[in-house]
Design an enzyme around this catalytic site. Structure first.
Site, PDB file in Angstrom:
ATOM      1  N   GLY A 189      -4.717  -6.022  -6.132  1.00 49.64           N
ATOM      2  CA  GLY A 189      -5.767  -5.210  -6.065  1.00 49.64           C
ATOM      3  C   GLY A 189      -7.044  -5.770  -5.736  1.00 49.64           C
ATOM      4  O   GLY A 189      -7.242  -6.125  -4.651  1.00 49.64           O
ATOM      5  N   GLY A 190      -7.712  -6.232  -6.870  1.00 53.17           N
ATOM      6  CA  GLY A 190      -9.239  -6.886  -6.885  1.00 53.17           C
ATOM      7  C   GLY A 190      -9.280  -8.007  -5.844  1.00 53.17           C
ATOM      8  O   GLY A 190     -10.228  -8.150  -4.812  1.00 53.17           O
TER       9      GLY A 190
ATOM     10  N   SER B 239      -3.395  -8.842 -11.277  1.00 53.06           N
ATOM     11  CA  SER B 239      -4.317  -9.785 -11.464  1.00 53.06           C
ATOM     12  C   SER B 239      -3.816 -10.839 -10.586  1.00 53.06           C
ATOM     13  O   SER B 239      -4.017 -12.363 -11.301  1.00 53.06           O
ATOM     14  CB  SER B 239      -4.683 -10.237 -13.242  1.00 53.06           C
ATOM     15  OG  SER B 239      -5.586  -9.205 -13.518  1.00 53.06           O
TER      16      SER B 239
ATOM     17  N   HIS C   2       1.795   4.633  -8.532  1.00 57.30           N
ATOM     18  CA  HIS C   2       1.074   3.483  -9.181  1.00 57.30           C
ATOM     19  C   HIS C   2       0.712   3.720 -10.465  1.00 57.30           C
ATOM     20  O   HIS C   2       0.474   4.877 -10.955  1.00 57.30           O
ATOM     21  CB  HIS C   2      -0.268   3.340  -8.232  1.00 57.30           C
ATOM     22  CG  HIS C   2      -1.184   2.064  -8.612  1.00 57.30           C
ATOM     23  ND1 HIS C   2      -1.913   2.097  -9.514  1.00 57.30           N
ATOM     24  CD2 HIS C   2      -0.981   0.746  -8.175  1.00 57.30           C
ATOM     25  CE1 HIS C   2      -2.317   0.920  -9.704  1.00 57.30           C
ATOM     26  NE2 HIS C   2      -1.870  -0.038  -8.864  1.00 57.30           N
TER      27      HIS C   2
ATOM     28  N   GLU D 131      -1.969   3.780 -11.887  1.00 58.65           N
ATOM     29  CA  GLU D 131      -3.243   4.629 -11.916  1.00 58.65           C
ATOM     30  C   GLU D 131      -2.953   6.078 -11.758  1.00 58.65           C
ATOM     31  O   GLU D 131      -3.500   7.051 -12.229  1.00 58.65           O
ATOM     32  CB  GLU D 131      -4.467   4.165 -11.221  1.00 58.65           C
ATOM     33  CG  GLU D 131      -4.873   2.761 -11.856  1.00 58.65           C
ATOM     34  CD  GLU D 131      -5.327   1.674 -10.906  1.00 58.65           C
ATOM     35  OE1 GLU D 131      -5.278   2.117  -9.521  1.00 58.65           O
ATOM     36  OE2 GLU D 131      -5.215   0.429 -11.232  1.00 58.65           O
TER      37      GLU D 131
ATOM     38  N   ASN E 206      -3.917  -3.799  -1.937  1.00 59.14           N
ATOM     39  CA  ASN E 206      -4.080  -2.149  -2.629  1.00 59.14           C
ATOM     40  C   ASN E 206      -5.367  -2.172  -2.746  1.00 59.14           C
ATOM     41  O   ASN E 206      -5.954  -2.488  -3.908  1.00 59.14           O
ATOM     42  CB  ASN E 206      -3.377  -1.806  -3.838  1.00 59.14           C
ATOM     43  CG  ASN E 206      -3.715  -0.560  -4.258  1.00 59.14           C
ATOM     44  OD1 ASN E 206      -4.415   0.361  -3.892  1.00 59.14           O
ATOM     45  ND2 ASN E 206      -3.411  -0.130  -5.482  1.00 59.14           N
ATOM     46  N   TRP E 207      -6.363  -1.362  -1.730  1.00 57.21           N
ATOM     47  CA  TRP E 207      -8.143  -1.554  -2.031  1.00 57.21           C
ATOM     48  C   TRP E 207      -8.637  -0.508  -2.986  1.00 57.21           C
ATOM     49  O   TRP E 207      -9.510  -0.593  -3.156  1.00 57.21           O
ATOM     50  CB  TRP E 207      -8.331  -1.266  -0.593  1.00 57.21           C
ATOM     51  CG  TRP E 207      -8.235  -2.400   0.614  1.00 57.21           C
ATOM     52  CD1 TRP E 207      -7.418  -3.382   0.366  1.00 57.21           C
ATOM     53  CD2 TRP E 207      -8.691  -2.434   1.795  1.00 57.21           C
ATOM     54  NE1 TRP E 207      -7.296  -4.147   1.622  1.00 57.21           N
ATOM     55  CE2 TRP E 207      -8.163  -3.375   2.380  1.00 57.21           C
ATOM     56  CE3 TRP E 207      -9.513  -1.522   2.517  1.00 57.21           C
ATOM     57  CZ2 TRP E 207      -8.461  -3.942   3.689  1.00 57.21           C
ATOM     58  CZ3 TRP E 207      -9.802  -1.994   3.870  1.00 57.21           C
ATOM     59  CH2 TRP E 207      -9.119  -3.017   4.599  1.00 57.21           C
ATOM     60  N   LYS E 208      -7.527   0.302  -3.393  1.00 56.39           N
ATOM     61  CA  LYS E 208      -7.742   1.201  -4.319  1.00 56.39           C
ATOM     62  C   LYS E 208      -8.748   2.005  -3.875  1.00 56.39           C
ATOM     63  O   LYS E 208      -9.275   2.306  -2.747  1.00 56.39           O
ATOM     64  CB  LYS E 208      -7.969   0.728  -5.791  1.00 56.39           C
ATOM     65  CG  LYS E 208      -6.806  -0.051  -6.160  1.00 56.39           C
ATOM     66  CD  LYS E 208      -6.979  -0.447  -7.801  1.00 56.39           C
ATOM     67  CE  LYS E 208      -5.618  -1.214  -8.127  1.00 56.39           C
ATOM     68  NZ  LYS E 208      -5.534  -1.522  -9.415  1.00 56.39           N
TER      69      LYS E 208
ATOM     70  N   GLY F 100      -5.927  -5.516 -13.259  1.00 61.57           N
ATOM     71  CA  GLY F 100      -7.562  -5.347 -13.096  1.00 61.57           C
ATOM     72  C   GLY F 100      -8.092  -5.868 -14.731  1.00 61.57           C
ATOM     73  O   GLY F 100      -9.408  -5.733 -14.959  1.00 61.57           O
TER      74      GLY F 100
ATOM     75  N   GLU G  26       4.388  -3.830 -11.915  1.00 62.97           N
ATOM     76  CA  GLU G  26       2.913  -4.041 -12.300  1.00 62.97           C
ATOM     77  C   GLU G  26       2.766  -3.754 -14.056  1.00 62.97           C
ATOM     78  O   GLU G  26       2.827  -2.635 -14.155  1.00 62.97           O
ATOM     79  CB  GLU G  26       2.042  -3.190 -11.354  1.00 62.97           C
ATOM     80  CG  GLU G  26       2.291  -3.417  -9.995  1.00 62.97           C
ATOM     81  CD  GLU G  26       0.881  -3.104  -9.400  1.00 62.97           C
ATOM     82  OE1 GLU G  26       0.471  -3.758  -8.470  1.00 62.97           O
ATOM     83  OE2 GLU G  26       0.270  -2.007  -9.499  1.00 62.97           O
TER      84      GLU G  26
END
Ligand code: 13P
Length: 254
Positions: A233-234, A212, A94, A96, A9-11, A172, A166
């Site tokens: 993510g990251g 993470s 998600h 977010e 997930n590149w967000k 993150g 999640e």
């Protein structure tokens, strides 16, 4: 036997050049063939990334979708638009979107149904806040999101859905749920599926862990019975690191 799925997930990150370059680097990486790989770039780079991964077996997904098929919905994107440019997956609910954009289970449920109707595979996210975990409410919260966001799905539809657990406190933050903490919630989710449908359906649905996930903790997480992959993510923004996570899923799948 569930095939592992590793999703990136590149967000809201990267520009056009960086997106294409990441997709090309990943396409050129030495990836195991026994793990499904998915990348979810921002909407505006889906087309460019679609071309960059063409013919590689890497799947393309969006990070959200609207539930209507067309019309006066300024700023929104329909499921048919996503399939039109080569998406086969879409992340929905998600944390977010739930906590920053205020999305409710009712809205997410409509999106899940619309995605499935268009032939997209939803990656439906659930997860508790830190205070909810600390007050012992993890199962209650996850169950209420499961019931609300996945309401009204037939057995056939739920089999085509991916669930991602999640924990919000792990996203993150560099704090990963321990493999045992994650496994416990994944087993709860599988029981919810079995209770609502049956054990064959429950055993067929892929449940990913997100929060993470890094190259150095992926194998431990993936070795848990009910963890079928990761939503990253990251660490998905770096081709080498993401490839290492993908290959870690294969080792434990063996
Ligand atoms: P991080 O891997 O950056 O914690 O993000 C997890 C996530 O939200 C993936 O959807």
């Amino acid at each position: 036997m569930r095939r592992p799925l590793i999703a990136g997930n590149w967000k809201m990150n990267l520009n056009r050049v960086e997106s294409v370059s990441l997709a090309r680097d990943l396409s050129a990486a030495d990836l195991t063939s026994d793990v499904d790989v998915l990348v979810c770039p921002p909407y505006v780079y889906l087309d460019a990334v679609s071309s960059a991964i063409s013919g590689t077996g890497i799947s393309l997904g969006a990070q959200d979708v609207y539930f209507e098929s067309a019309g006066a919905f300024t700023g929104e994107i329909s499921p048919a638009m996503l399939t039109d440019i080569g998406c086969t997956f879409v992340i929905l609910g998600h944390s977010e979107r739930r906590h920053v954009m205020g999305e409710t289970d009712g809205l997410i449920k409509r999106k899940v149904h619309a995605a499935l109707a268009a032939g997209l595979t939803p990656v439906l996210c659930v997860g508790e806040l830190l205070e909810e975990r600390e007050s012992g409410k993890t199962r209650e919260i996850v169950e209420s999101q499961f019931n609300g966001s996945l309401a009204g799905l037939t057995e056939e539809q739920v089999q085509k859905t991916v669930i991602a657990y999640e924990p919000v406190w792990a996203i993150g933050t560099g704090k990963t749920a321990s493999p045992q903490q994650a496994q416990e919630v994944h087993a709860d989710l599988r029981k919810m599926l079995a209770d609502r449908y049956n054990s064959a359906t429950s055993e067929s649905v892929r449940i990913l862990y997100g929060g993470s996930v890094k190259p150095d903790n992926a194998a431990d997480l993936m070795s848990q019975t009910d963890i079928d992959g990761a939503l990253v993510g990251g660490a998905s923004l770096n081709a080498e690191g993401f490839a290492a996570i993908i290959n870690a899923a294969s080792v434990s799948a063996a």
